[in-house]
Design a protein around this motif. Structure first.
Motif: not given
Length: 166
Positions: A63-69, A45-59
């Motif tokens: 419902g949900w969405y999932q980034r494909v590309d 988070r401190a290094r602003a990596h989106p992976e800290a909070d944004a997952h591939r599938r977001m509820y």
């Protein structure tokens, strides 16, 4: 070893190791240090990596969405809307969207029009168009969304009305 990924996860010749593979990331740690995951997330988070909070599938409440590309000037998502679910009435300043229904029926508000979009049908939402997606059916609605524009980030959503209070 815990694996939720689509591929096979295996290890050979390791002792006292924790391996967790998800569609988002892979963690390999010694059992003794596995309690430091929270610290690792803090560093990300401190290094602003989106992976800290944004997952591939977001509820979401609907419902949900999932980034494909994702690439320069486009993003592709798979979206599932539960029966009765309804996204916010919204618009975007930097992207247009193309929705292709792959399962169920979509109720699409596009400007002043209300359109039903069935399986194997599509609708185009130009940049700046007021729109909403809802599932009036009894089965989950699934669609593929292709975003095209100069910016496809989640903060390019201008919500005008939202039944979930966001």
């Amino acid at each position: 070893v815990h694996s939720e990924g689509e591929g096979l996860t295996t290890v050979v010749g390791l002792d006292d190791v924790v391996v967790v593979a998800t569609p988002d990331a892979v963690l390999v740690a010694s059992k003794a240090q596995s309690g430091r995951v929270k610290e690792l997330v803090g560093v990300l988070r401190a290094r602003a990596h989106p992976e800290a909070d944004a997952h591939r599938r977001m509820y979401r409440p609907w419902g949900w969405y999932q980034r494909v590309d994702i690439g320069e000037r486009f993003q592709v998502k798979r979206i599932m809307v539960t029966p009765g679910g309804r996204l916010s009435l919204q618009k975007h300043f930097h992207r247009a969207e193309h929705w292709v229904v792959v399962k169920g029926t979509a109720e699409v508000t596009l400007g002043e029009r209300l359109v039903l979009v069935h399986e194997n049908e599509a609708v185009y939402l130009p940049i700046g168009a007021m729109h909403r997606l809802a599932n009036p059916g009894k089965i989950p609605l699934e669609l593929i969304e292709v975003q095209v524009g100069s910016y496809t980030g989640e903060d390019d959503i201008i919500r005008v009305e939202d039944i979930y209070g966001r």
